[in-house]
Design a protein around this motif. Structure first.
Motif, PDB file in Angstrom:
ATOM      1  N   UNK A  81       2.633  38.586  14.703  1.00 57.92           N
ATOM      2  CA  UNK A  81       1.285  38.866  14.203  1.00 57.92           C
ATOM      3  C   UNK A  81       0.467  39.617  15.258  1.00 57.92           C
ATOM      4  N   UNK A  82       0.628  39.182  16.510  1.00 54.95           N
ATOM      5  CA  UNK A  82      -0.106  39.833  17.600  1.00 54.95           C
ATOM      6  C   UNK A  82       0.296  41.305  17.726  1.00 54.95           C
ATOM      7  N   UNK A  83       1.572  41.590  17.492  1.00 53.74           N
ATOM      8  CA  UNK A  83       2.035  42.985  17.617  1.00 53.74           C
ATOM      9  C   UNK A  83       1.319  43.858  16.587  1.00 53.74           C
ATOM     10  N   UNK A  84       1.072  43.319  15.381  1.00 53.51           N
ATOM     11  CA  UNK A  84       0.350  44.126  14.397  1.00 53.51           C
ATOM     12  C   UNK A  84      -1.081  44.361  14.840  1.00 53.51           C
ATOM     13  N   UNK A  85      -1.760  43.323  15.322  1.00 51.32           N
ATOM     14  CA  UNK A  85      -3.182  43.492  15.651  1.00 51.32           C
ATOM     15  C   UNK A  85      -3.358  44.406  16.860  1.00 51.32           C
ATOM     16  N   UNK A 143      -0.758  50.335  22.064  1.00 44.81           N
ATOM     17  CA  UNK A 143       0.374  50.625  21.174  1.00 44.81           C
ATOM     18  C   UNK A 143       1.694  50.196  21.812  1.00 44.81           C
ATOM     19  N   UNK A 144       1.845  50.508  23.103  1.00 45.40           N
ATOM     20  CA  UNK A 144       3.095  50.130  23.778  1.00 45.40           C
ATOM     21  C   UNK A 144       3.224  48.601  23.841  1.00 45.40           C
ATOM     22  N   UNK A 145       2.103  47.922  24.119  1.00 45.01           N
ATOM     23  CA  UNK A 145       2.145  46.452  24.134  1.00 45.01           C
ATOM     24  C   UNK A 145       2.598  45.933  22.771  1.00 45.01           C
ATOM     25  N   UNK A 146       2.080  46.524  21.708  1.00 42.91           N
ATOM     26  CA  UNK A 146       2.482  46.131  20.350  1.00 42.91           C
ATOM     27  C   UNK A 146       3.980  46.358  20.152  1.00 42.91           C
ATOM     28  N   UNK A 167       9.486  44.557  19.571  1.00 44.48           N
ATOM     29  CA  UNK A 167      10.889  44.775  19.942  1.00 44.48           C
ATOM     30  C   UNK A 167      11.554  43.506  20.452  1.00 44.48           C
ATOM     31  N   UNK A 168      10.850  42.774  21.314  1.00 48.69           N
ATOM     32  CA  UNK A 168      11.416  41.519  21.846  1.00 48.69           C
ATOM     33  C   UNK A 168      11.686  40.546  20.701  1.00 48.69           C
ATOM     34  N   UNK A 169      10.769  40.507  19.758  1.00 49.71           N
ATOM     35  CA  UNK A 169      10.918  39.617  18.603  1.00 49.71           C
ATOM     36  C   UNK A 169      12.124  40.009  17.748  1.00 49.71           C
ATOM     37  N   UNK A 170      12.297  41.309  17.519  1.00 53.25           N
ATOM     38  CA  UNK A 170      13.403  41.770  16.679  1.00 53.25           C
ATOM     39  C   UNK A 170      14.748  41.405  17.321  1.00 53.25           C
ATOM     40  N   UNK A 220      12.276  48.708  24.180  1.00 50.98           N
ATOM     41  CA  UNK A 220      12.026  47.769  25.283  1.00 50.98           C
ATOM     42  C   UNK A 220      12.323  48.433  26.631  1.00 50.98           C
ATOM     43  N   UNK A 221      13.335  49.273  26.682  1.00 53.77           N
ATOM     44  CA  UNK A 221      13.733  49.888  27.950  1.00 53.77           C
ATOM     45  C   UNK A 221      12.947  51.155  28.283  1.00 53.77           C
ATOM     46  N   UNK A 222      12.412  51.837  27.274  1.00 54.92           N
ATOM     47  CA  UNK A 222      11.780  53.140  27.557  1.00 54.92           C
ATOM     48  C   UNK A 222      10.253  53.106  27.525  1.00 54.92           C
ATOM     49  N   UNK A 223       9.646  52.283  26.675  1.00 54.82           N
ATOM     50  CA  UNK A 223       8.184  52.296  26.580  1.00 54.82           C
ATOM     51  C   UNK A 223       7.490  51.866  27.878  1.00 54.82           C
ATOM     52  N   UNK A 224       8.017  50.889  28.618  1.00 47.63           N
ATOM     53  CA  UNK A 224       7.325  50.529  29.872  1.00 47.63           C
ATOM     54  C   UNK A 224       7.201  51.699  30.846  1.00 47.63           C
ATOM     55  N   UNK A 225       8.127  52.652  30.777  1.00 51.65           N
ATOM     56  CA  UNK A 225       8.042  53.815  31.662  1.00 51.65           C
ATOM     57  C   UNK A 225       6.783  54.619  31.348  1.00 51.65           C
ATOM     58  N   UNK A 226       6.454  54.731  30.064  1.00 50.80           N
ATOM     59  CA  UNK A 226       5.235  55.449  29.687  1.00 50.80           C
ATOM     60  C   UNK A 226       4.008  54.721  30.225  1.00 50.80           C
ATOM     61  N   UNK A 227       4.027  53.396  30.115  1.00 49.34           N
ATOM     62  CA  UNK A 227       2.878  52.632  30.629  1.00 49.34           C
ATOM     63  C   UNK A 227       2.732  52.850  32.136  1.00 49.34           C
ATOM     64  N   UNK A 228       3.854  52.846  32.853  1.00 48.57           N
ATOM     65  CA  UNK A 228       3.801  53.090  34.305  1.00 48.57           C
ATOM     66  C   UNK A 228       3.184  54.464  34.580  1.00 48.57           C
ATOM     67  N   UNK A 229       3.607  55.457  33.802  1.00 41.85           N
ATOM     68  CA  UNK A 229       3.053  56.804  33.979  1.00 41.85           C
ATOM     69  C   UNK A 229       1.566  56.847  33.658  1.00 41.85           C
TER      70      UNK A 229
END
Length: 595
Positions: A105-109, A163-166, A171-174, A206-215
């Motif tokens: 639910x949190x991922x949607x919000x 968006x990345x947090x969502x 992804x972790x849930x899936x 899960x493996x690629x989105x954190x790189x965007x956040x770091x950038x």
């Protein structure tokens, strides 16, 4: 917190964002088609951004930027994967809900807030971000570079972090749900290809989105705290900025390390959906199930080592460019395997041309035509000539945009009865498909030729250049085709919302499918199945088996109930079932030989 309700929330939000993105694209296509004309209605809608009825150059760039951002991240990523992963993962693996309904639910919000913040940038004085959806520095870092580099860019960055947090929460849930909550009998080789696609897509994210956040964090440091990760030797007018030592190329590496897996984060769920829809409506087992799974795994691995092909023009070492070129071309192999398997599944099938099936076939068409042009762009020597031209626009709008949208629409038509308990109108679905399919090719096919002639993208009024003027009539044609595509979506929107309330009530299993979601009650209940969760005995593609009285056998039917149609490979790893079958065949030689 029910996964089915969250799927609907993702779908409705994705549809709204898609309508907005399409509206933005129509606006900038009007500018491209009629660069010297005034349209008073534009000032009525856009106010100061279109004074006198002409879109301002800064706002034109903002339209292009937000259109790309919304389509890539909010529609094709969250709208597609968020909808169908949430809907199908628990239902097709036989779970009552996601591993963590609260996180779900949190991922949607978080996604919803990301959309709100992105759209709010249209209502601030300096307007939305306008540095392109890739937000390359220095336009994205130097706040005074242009109007869209100020607060609009800050909102863009905040929106993307949310968006990345969502995406990470989803992804972790899936992954957790698929690995830990499969029902009895549902081993990995009995999972539908949709689940394989969602599973590997989630790992990619899960493996690629954190790189965007770091950038993005480094970008915020550059914007707000005077660091120089991406800036060096910048002169603005008479001002020499103090930044030194940084490089915008660093951002490109970080962005495209996400950016290219993002292509597959978008397209793999659509491919998974198409696998299911094509098999069900061909009334045939999917051809090469194991090959399809291994090709998805191959795409997942290779997608992490091809990002450099977006940067051939950055002065990359030719040896490194050669490495990225080879890995890029290799990824065409698993993609070709999937295409071949789709065609082989369709071959001599007893095809039912439902709207969902048409959209799935449309996906295959776009995946082939767009994939072929990808070979040009994966080749370093050709890409240098075609880089940032309309050829690139045509390529990714076919292979990534149109194909993924068609996969998403195939999924909507196919699982609408499962979501809402109603049937969509098939005639409106056919109208929607044909108009959209034709319009998509009319829009994007001609753009290849603009690109081959060297016409660059994102230019506000390229009629200023003599050699490009001859393409003006083509731009007019493309814009009318885009308007036709937009009008076609009216049929879909009417059909979708009308059918929710007034559609014909759907039967339990309208497409005679084998997968578990069609065994759950149509009535909306939390937990999917009111009693015991069903047990799985077979793979999901037992269609048209010789010797069986119907052309489909659901996964919940034990082999002991289909003795006359069982095949030797049905019993892989199950010696007891194989022994029972052998005994039955000895006792019933005539019936056994019929199969």
């Amino acid at each position: 917190m029910d996964h089915k309700m969250i799927a609907k929330q993702f779908l409705i939000t994705g549809i709204i964002m898609a309508v907005i993105a399409m509206g933005l694209s129509i606006l900038f296509r009007i500018q491209l088609a009629w660069p010297d004309k005034n349209f008073p209605f534009l000032e009525t809608f856009l106010g100061k951004w279109a004074e006198g009825g002409r879109i301002k150059p800064d706002f034109y760039l903002a339209l292009v930027t937000i259109h790309g951002t919304i389509m890539v991240f909010f529609v094709l990523t969250a709208g597609l994967s968020g909808t169908f992963s949430n809907l199908l993962i628990p239902l097709q693996v036989g779970a009552r809900d996601m591993a963590s309904p609260f996180l779900n639910m949190l991922s949607y919000w978080f996604f919803f807030m990301a959309c709100v913040i992105m759209m709010s940038s249209f209502f601030i004085q300096t307007g939305p971000a306008s540095g392109g959806w890739t937000v390359y520095p220095p336009l994205s870092v130097v706040a005074k570079a242009m109007p869209g580099s100020g607060m609009g860019m800050t909102l863009w960055l905040i929106s993307m972090v949310l968006f990345v947090a969502s995406s990470l929460m989803g992804g972790i849930n899936y992954v957790s749900t698929i690995l830990n909550m499969r029902t009895k009998g549902m081993d990995l080789w009995k999972m539908p290809l949709t689940i394989w696609a969602f599973f590997l897509t989630a790992i990619l994210g899960i493996l690629s989105f954190p790189v965007l956040v770091a950038g993005v964090v480094l970008m915020v440091f550059d914007r707000s705290f005077g660091t120089s990760f991406y800036l060096s030797d910048i002169v603005m007018g008479t001002d020499i900025l103090p930044n030194e030592g940084g490089s915008p190329i660093l951002w490109q590496h970080l962005f495209w390390f996400l950016g290219h897996p993002e292509v597959y984060i978008v397209i793999m769920p659509a491919l998974g959906i198409s696998s299911e829809v094509i098999s069900v409506n061909s009334r045939k087992p999917i051809f090469g199930y194991h090959a399809m799974v291994y090709s998805l795994i191959g795409i997942t691995v290779l997608s992490f080592i091809v990002w450099g092909h977006h940067m051939f023009v950055t002065g990359m070492n030719p040896l490194l460019g050669g490495v990225f070129m080879i890995t890029t071309l290799i990824i065409a192999v698993p993609s070709a395997v999937k295409t071949f398997n789709y065609l082989a599944t369709l071959w001599r099938g007893n095809i039912r041309f439902t709207p969902a099936m048409l959209f799935a076939i449309g996906l295959v068409s776009f995946f082939i035509s767009g994939g072929l042009t990808g070979i040009f762009l994966g080749n370093a020597s050709l890409d240098i000539n075609l880089h940032d031209t309309y050829f690139v626009v045509a390529h990714f709008h076919l292979v990534m945009g149109s194909a993924a949208i068609f996969g998403m629409l195939a999924g909507v038509y196919h699982w609408f009865p499962r979501m809402f308990g109603k049937m969509m109108n098939a005639k409106l679905g056919y109208l929607h498909f044909w108009l959209t399919f034709i319009a998509a090719y009319l829009v994007f096919f001609p753009l290849h030729f603009l690109g081959l002639d060297g016409v660059p993208r994102r230019y506000y009024a390229f009629t200023e250049f003599e050699f490009m003027k001859k393409w003006l009539t083509v731009n007019v044609f493309v814009t009318w085709a885009a308007i036709m595509a937009a009008l076609a979506q009216v049929a879909f929107l009417f059909n979708f919302f009308y059918s929710i309330f007034k559609g014909k009530v759907a039967p339990q299993n309208p497409w005679e499918s084998n997968t578990l979601e069609w065994t759950a009650p149509v009535e909306h209940i939390h937990g999917n199945w009111p009693g015991e969760i069903p047990t799985v005995y077979r793979w999901p593609y037992d269609y048209s088996k010789p010797g069986h009285d119907a052309d489909f056998i659901p996964q919940t039917v034990p082999f002991s109930q289909t003795m006359s149609s069982n095949l030797p490979h049905d019993f892989e790893g199950n010696a007891e079932a194989e022994k029972i079958q052998q005994d039955w065949e000895l006792a019933n030689p005539v019936e056994a030989n019929k199969g």
